[in-house]
Enzyme design. Sequence first.
Site, short mmCIF file in Angstrom:
data_model
loop_
_atom_site.label_atom_id
_atom_site.label_comp_id
_atom_site.label_asym_id
_atom_site.label_seq_id
_atom_site.Cartn_x
_atom_site.Cartn_y
_atom_site.Cartn_z
N LYS A 75 0.86 -1.19 0.00
CA LYS A 75 0.00 0.00 0.00
C LYS A 75 0.89 1.23 0.00
O LYS A 75 1.73 1.40 0.89
CB LYS A 75 -0.91 0.00 1.23
C1 E4P Z 1 -7.55 0.78 4.58
O1 E4P Z 1 -6.97 0.48 3.59
C2 E4P Z 1 -7.56 2.15 5.13
O2 E4P Z 1 -6.28 2.47 5.57
C3 E4P Z 1 -8.56 2.22 6.23
O3 E4P Z 1 -9.75 1.59 5.82
C4 E4P Z 1 -8.82 3.61 6.76
O4 E4P Z 1 -9.92 3.50 7.62
P1 E4P Z 1 -10.29 4.62 8.70
O5 E4P Z 1 -10.77 5.81 7.96
O6 E4P Z 1 -11.35 3.98 9.52
O7 E4P Z 1 -9.04 4.88 9.48
#
Ligand code: E4P
Length: 226
Positions: free
Chosen positions: A86
């Site tokens: 990522k």
């Molecule tokens: C996943 O890939 C993201 O980093 C995550 O869903 C962010 O979620 P949040 O907005 O609840 O922190």
Amino acid sequence: MLYLIDTANLEAIKKCCEYYPVAGVTTNPTIVSKENTDFKKLLYSIREIIGADKMLHVQTTAMEAGEILNEAIALKNVVGDNFYLKIPITKEGIKATAMCKDKGFGVTMTAIFTQQQALIAANAGADFVAPYINRLDNIVSDGVHVVEEIVNMFNMYDIKTKILAASFKNVEQVHKVAMTGAGAVTVNPDIFDMLIYHPLTYYAIDDFCKDWETVYGDKLVADLLK
Ligand code: E4P
């Protein structure tokens, strides 16, 4: 549509994988920090729980393209197959995406908040883009609408990059994203439970049990087929 789990908690991953059709796990530095444990061991444990076939998306913490690539190499050695790095969408991140793809690594461009970010990430070769639904909703920017337009653009230009929608806080958001045709969502374990919950389901099951008991008592179907 694929469902992934957005957590690094081993117990939660175990439970979700036992009960739900999970396609993989996503983490980010916040999610990993919550576990406050040896990072390398955590990744090995997640891989052990989910097996070799499910996707594991792990986020880089590096900011510069060359360093991001180095983290991809190091992570790949630990995570093995079905690994996606990522990378947040920055200039260095976009450069790193092309470099990672050159080396054959899977890439998920993350922290996507606009349609154009998604399009550029796709052109840079990302396998997935991860738009953040709830964080968009929190600034009254309609996360579902952003995903809808990304889906339309990708179809319009025949782009193969997939959408892994993230940052969900409720079932309504997940359902509306599903209706856009986005290919995948990552949700926390509580949302998995909420996705299948409906009180009428439990009323129906109660009625089935009561009706059965009036005739067959405590005998189970299997008992009556012996
Ligand atoms: C996943 O890939 C993201 O980093 C995550 O869903 C962010 O979620 P949040 O907005 O609840 O922190």
